[in-house]
Design a protein around this motif. Structure first.
Motif, PDB file in Angstrom:
ATOM      1  N   LEU A  31      90.049 149.400  22.600  1.00 50.69           N
ATOM      2  CA  LEU A  31      89.023 148.623  23.210  1.00 50.69           C
ATOM      3  C   LEU A  31      89.361 148.272  24.280  1.00 50.69           C
ATOM      4  O   LEU A  31      88.838 147.757  25.299  1.00 50.69           O
ATOM      5  CB  LEU A  31      88.610 147.481  22.021  1.00 50.69           C
ATOM      6  N   ARG A  32      90.573 147.704  24.435  1.00 53.80           N
ATOM      7  CA  ARG A  32      91.360 147.017  25.795  1.00 53.80           C
ATOM      8  C   ARG A  32      91.121 148.043  26.849  1.00 53.80           C
ATOM      9  O   ARG A  32      90.927 147.600  28.032  1.00 53.80           O
ATOM     10  CB  ARG A  32      92.663 146.843  25.777  1.00 53.80           C
ATOM     11  N   GLY A  33      91.052 149.547  26.582  1.00 58.44           N
ATOM     12  CA  GLY A  33      90.999 150.274  27.667  1.00 58.44           C
ATOM     13  C   GLY A  33      89.440 150.433  27.937  1.00 58.44           C
ATOM     14  O   GLY A  33      88.850 150.647  29.103  1.00 58.44           O
ATOM     15  N   LEU A  34      88.747 150.729  26.829  1.00 55.58           N
ATOM     16  CA  LEU A  34      87.230 151.114  27.187  1.00 55.58           C
ATOM     17  C   LEU A  34      86.430 150.123  27.702  1.00 55.58           C
ATOM     18  O   LEU A  34      85.424 150.304  28.519  1.00 55.58           O
ATOM     19  CB  LEU A  34      86.787 151.408  25.688  1.00 55.58           C
ATOM     20  N   LYS A  35      86.834 148.804  27.785  1.00 55.54           N
ATOM     21  CA  LYS A  35      85.960 147.950  28.219  1.00 55.54           C
ATOM     22  C   LYS A  35      86.198 147.668  29.783  1.00 55.54           C
ATOM     23  O   LYS A  35      85.215 147.062  30.570  1.00 55.54           O
ATOM     24  CB  LYS A  35      86.511 146.367  27.964  1.00 55.54           C
ATOM     25  N   HIS A  36      87.055 148.488  30.339  1.00 58.61           N
ATOM     26  CA  HIS A  36      86.997 148.564  31.852  1.00 58.61           C
ATOM     27  C   HIS A  36      86.045 149.675  32.329  1.00 58.61           C
ATOM     28  O   HIS A  36      85.808 150.072  33.485  1.00 58.61           O
ATOM     29  CB  HIS A  36      88.555 149.089  32.203  1.00 58.61           C
ATOM     30  N   TYR A  37      85.274 150.518  31.210  1.00 65.19           N
ATOM     31  CA  TYR A  37      84.683 151.601  31.914  1.00 65.19           C
ATOM     32  C   TYR A  37      82.993 151.351  31.322  1.00 65.19           C
ATOM     33  O   TYR A  37      82.294 151.808  31.993  1.00 65.19           O
ATOM     34  CB  TYR A  37      84.908 152.995  31.080  1.00 65.19           C
ATOM     35  N   THR A  38      82.834 150.512  30.555  1.00 63.27           N
ATOM     36  CA  THR A  38      81.371 150.316  29.982  1.00 63.27           C
ATOM     37  C   THR A  38      81.538 148.854  29.279  1.00 63.27           C
ATOM     38  O   THR A  38      82.153 148.435  28.534  1.00 63.27           O
ATOM     39  CB  THR A  38      81.038 151.359  28.981  1.00 63.27           C
ATOM     40  N   GLU A  39      80.258 148.062  29.356  1.00 63.84           N
ATOM     41  CA  GLU A  39      80.098 146.914  28.861  1.00 63.84           C
ATOM     42  C   GLU A  39      79.184 147.206  27.548  1.00 63.84           C
ATOM     43  O   GLU A  39      78.994 146.351  26.817  1.00 63.84           O
ATOM     44  CB  GLU A  39      79.278 146.026  29.600  1.00 63.84           C
ATOM     45  N   ASN A  40      78.651 148.434  27.470  1.00 65.80           N
ATOM     46  CA  ASN A  40      77.842 148.742  26.402  1.00 65.80           C
ATOM     47  C   ASN A  40      78.622 149.225  25.249  1.00 65.80           C
ATOM     48  O   ASN A  40      78.563 150.411  24.930  1.00 65.80           O
ATOM     49  CB  ASN A  40      76.709 149.862  26.794  1.00 65.80           C
ATOM     50  N   LEU A  41      79.427 148.510  24.797  1.00 67.29           N
ATOM     51  CA  LEU A  41      80.424 148.653  23.674  1.00 67.29           C
ATOM     52  C   LEU A  41      80.386 147.970  22.396  1.00 67.29           C
ATOM     53  O   LEU A  41      80.406 146.657  22.434  1.00 67.29           O
ATOM     54  CB  LEU A  41      81.733 148.458  24.390  1.00 67.29           C
ATOM     55  N   SER A  42      80.502 148.714  21.356  1.00 65.62           N
ATOM     56  CA  SER A  42      80.298 148.078  19.973  1.00 65.62           C
ATOM     57  C   SER A  42      81.375 148.448  19.174  1.00 65.62           C
ATOM     58  O   SER A  42      81.641 149.772  19.112  1.00 65.62           O
ATOM     59  CB  SER A  42      78.923 148.475  19.337  1.00 65.62           C
ATOM     60  N   ALA A  43      82.229 147.540  18.435  1.00 62.99           N
ATOM     61  CA  ALA A  43      83.202 148.061  17.390  1.00 62.99           C
ATOM     62  C   ALA A  43      82.769 147.746  16.139  1.00 62.99           C
ATOM     63  O   ALA A  43      82.385 146.521  15.705  1.00 62.99           O
ATOM     64  CB  ALA A  43      84.415 147.056  17.856  1.00 62.99           C
ATOM     65  N   VAL A  44      82.851 148.746  15.230  1.00 65.41           N
ATOM     66  CA  VAL A  44      82.363 148.423  13.879  1.00 65.41           C
ATOM     67  C   VAL A  44      83.635 148.334  13.052  1.00 65.41           C
ATOM     68  O   VAL A  44      84.222 149.459  12.926  1.00 65.41           O
ATOM     69  CB  VAL A  44      81.264 149.745  13.339  1.00 65.41           C
ATOM     70  N   VAL A  45      83.773 147.446  12.526  1.00 67.25           N
ATOM     71  CA  VAL A  45      85.130 146.990  11.840  1.00 67.25           C
ATOM     72  C   VAL A  45      85.349 146.734  10.462  1.00 67.25           C
ATOM     73  O   VAL A  45      84.397 146.302   9.889  1.00 67.25           O
ATOM     74  CB  VAL A  45      86.054 145.832  12.747  1.00 67.25           C
ATOM     75  N   THR A  46      86.191 147.650   9.710  1.00 67.43           N
ATOM     76  CA  THR A  46      86.296 147.425   8.044  1.00 67.43           C
ATOM     77  C   THR A  46      86.757 145.863   7.869  1.00 67.43           C
ATOM     78  O   THR A  46      87.266 144.962   8.519  1.00 67.43           O
ATOM     79  CB  THR A  46      87.686 148.213   7.920  1.00 67.43           C
ATOM     80  N   VAL A  47      86.364 145.630   6.530  1.00 73.50           N
ATOM     81  CA  VAL A  47      86.619 144.141   6.038  1.00 73.50           C
ATOM     82  C   VAL A  47      87.091 144.407   4.804  1.00 73.50           C
ATOM     83  O   VAL A  47      87.034 143.685   3.928  1.00 73.50           O
ATOM     84  CB  VAL A  47      85.154 143.315   5.926  1.00 73.50           C
ATOM     85  N   ALA A  48      88.046 145.295   4.654  1.00 74.79           N
ATOM     86  CA  ALA A  48      88.933 145.793   3.197  1.00 74.79           C
ATOM     87  C   ALA A  48      90.095 145.034   3.246  1.00 74.79           C
ATOM     88  O   ALA A  48      90.757 145.227   2.308  1.00 74.79           O
ATOM     89  CB  ALA A  48      88.627 147.118   3.209  1.00 74.79           C
ATOM     90  N   ASP A  49      90.534 144.642   4.373  1.00 79.81           N
ATOM     91  CA  ASP A  49      91.997 143.939   4.381  1.00 79.81           C
ATOM     92  C   ASP A  49      92.286 142.782   3.312  1.00 79.81           C
ATOM     93  O   ASP A  49      91.362 142.126   3.160  1.00 79.81           O
ATOM     94  CB  ASP A  49      92.231 143.293   5.811  1.00 79.81           C
ATOM     95  N   ASP A  50      93.229 142.828   2.661  1.00 79.42           N
ATOM     96  CA  ASP A  50      93.413 141.710   1.791  1.00 79.42           C
ATOM     97  C   ASP A  50      94.842 141.319   1.774  1.00 79.42           C
ATOM     98  O   ASP A  50      95.416 140.526   0.929  1.00 79.42           O
ATOM     99  CB  ASP A  50      93.255 142.218   0.295  1.00 79.42           C
ATOM    100  N   GLY A  51      95.765 141.643   2.853  1.00 83.02           N
ATOM    101  CA  GLY A  51      97.096 141.011   3.271  1.00 83.02           C
ATOM    102  C   GLY A  51      97.484 139.864   4.116  1.00 83.02           C
ATOM    103  O   GLY A  51      96.422 139.920   4.910  1.00 83.02           O
ATOM    104  N   GLY A  52      98.577 139.619   4.333  1.00 81.63           N
ATOM    105  CA  GLY A  52      98.780 138.622   5.424  1.00 81.63           C
ATOM    106  C   GLY A  52      97.892 137.239   5.463  1.00 81.63           C
ATOM    107  O   GLY A  52      97.311 136.911   4.433  1.00 81.63           O
ATOM    108  N   GLY A  53      97.784 136.873   6.590  1.00 80.91           N
ATOM    109  CA  GLY A  53      97.148 135.682   7.000  1.00 80.91           C
ATOM    110  C   GLY A  53      95.434 135.741   6.700  1.00 80.91           C
ATOM    111  O   GLY A  53      94.928 134.898   6.090  1.00 80.91           O
ATOM    112  N   SER A  54      95.150 137.216   6.767  1.00 79.63           N
ATOM    113  CA  SER A  54      93.818 137.578   6.452  1.00 79.63           C
ATOM    114  C   SER A  54      93.400 137.248   5.065  1.00 79.63           C
ATOM    115  O   SER A  54      92.561 136.714   4.580  1.00 79.63           O
ATOM    116  CB  SER A  54      93.222 138.801   7.000  1.00 79.63           C
TER     117      SER A  54
END
Length: 351
Positions: A31-54
């Protein structure tokens, strides 16, 4: 038309609609790279994490895990350096030791919002994001892994240790409860995308969990845009030891739909022998690209220099990876322009 003579010059606000699907650090790096090419950007992100601070916040507050979401928002944020430093800050003492301020910020926003997706949207406004970050679902889900010897384990953070103990491959992962409903905004973003990118990231714990959410696979199949899987550069200890590129593709298809994508982007950058040797000591190695086996699965391999070594670790280079993806979209748009897809001559120029 030669590929290395195509140059991208579209203004970011008119850039292609790109949806990336996954989790972990690989997704935020891209995403850090793609945002320099397009503003029409969507990240669909998993919510299955159960470790660490999260995992701690998930258990204490009953909220979806914020870690992967927060990483993606940090990657897309347009903030002052001080705010960026603040989001990255981790407490070093007391009961908050190891916890990220960014996680706590999102937890607080969740506390004053009617739902987690609204909290993510509100925090995105505060951080002036380029694009959107969307949790794949707002359901409270756990990840279960079943191994080839029949053993099972529940909890994303426990899969690594269980695999090391059982010493066999993962046969299948599933979400508990099964078939949670996808966030409607995530479904619509995928269906309307000009390009859908799966990965990079941990195969069984970052990429595949998104495909187990009801509505996501159907949306990818319905999308008329380019569909690309960005394969990892190295195998991953405790998850994909001994895997080839075709093993990754086959696992995704078995958990979703045969032919979900037809392009796989792999790395052609050389990895220093010393770095490879250190990885070997940890049970990881350069991912072998068995091109013929991939083609037998109906997937074309696109080999490009997208990796780098940073602090002794092999990582995707955000700029190189983004550029290759955008150029790949440009090339394929040129190729199929005569089949009815929109194409404007002023998007590209010959160098």
């Amino acid at each position: 038309m030669e590929r290395n003579r195509i140059s991208y010059r579209m203004p970011k606000e008119h850039g292609p609609r790109v949806v990336v699907i996954g989790g972990g650090h690989g997704l935020s790096t891209m995403l850090r790279g793609l945002k320099h090419y397009t503003e029409n950007l969507s990240a669909v992100v998993t919510v299955a994490d159960d470790g660490g601070g999260s995992g701690m916040l998930r258990q204490d507050l009953g909220m979806p895990p914020p870690g992967d979401i927060r990483n993606c928002m940090e990657a897309l944020a347009n903030t002052e350096p001080l705010m960026s430093e603040l989001l990255h800050y981790r407490f070093t003492e007391g009961t908050l030791a190891g916890q990220s301020f960014g996680n706590l910020f999102l937890a607080a926003m969740n506390g004053i919002s009617p739902s987690f997706d609204v909290a993510v949207s509100r925090m995105s406004e505060v951080l002036a994001l380029t694009g959107r970050v969307l949790p794949v679902t707002t359901a409270d889900v756990q990840l279960q892994a079943e191994f080839e010897n029949g053993a099972t384990v529940v909890g994303e953070s426990k899969i690594f240790y269980c695999k090391k103990r059982e010493d066999c491959r993962i046969r299948q992962v599933r979400l508990l409860p099964e078939h949670p409903k996808a966030l409607p905004d995530a479904v619509s973003a995928i269906r309307e995308a000009d390009m859908v990118v799966l990965g990079p990231g941990s195969l069984y714990t970052s990429v595949i969990p998104n495909l187990l959410v009801d509505g996501i696979v159907d949306a990818i199949r319905d999308c008329n845009g380019l569909k690309v899987y960005v394969c990892n550069v190295m195998t991953q200890e405790g998850e994909t030891e001994g895997y080839t590129v075709s093993d990754h593709i086959r696992a995704i298809f078995e958990h979703s739909s045969q032919g979900l994508f037809h392009l796989c982007l792999t790395n052609s950058s050389p990895i220093p022998k010393g770095v490879a040797a250190r990885y070997a000591e940890e049970g990881a190695e350069l991912l072998r690209c068995d091109k013929e086996a991939c083609e037998a699965l109906g997937v074309e391999i696109v080999n490009r220099p997208v990796a780098t070594v940073k602090n002794g670790y092999v990582r995707h280079h955000p700029g190189h990876l983004a550029r290759e993806l955008i150029l790949l979209h440009a090339e394929r748009s040129v190729r199929i322009a005569g089949e009815g897809r929109a194409f404007r001559d002023d998007i590209y120029r010959m160098e």
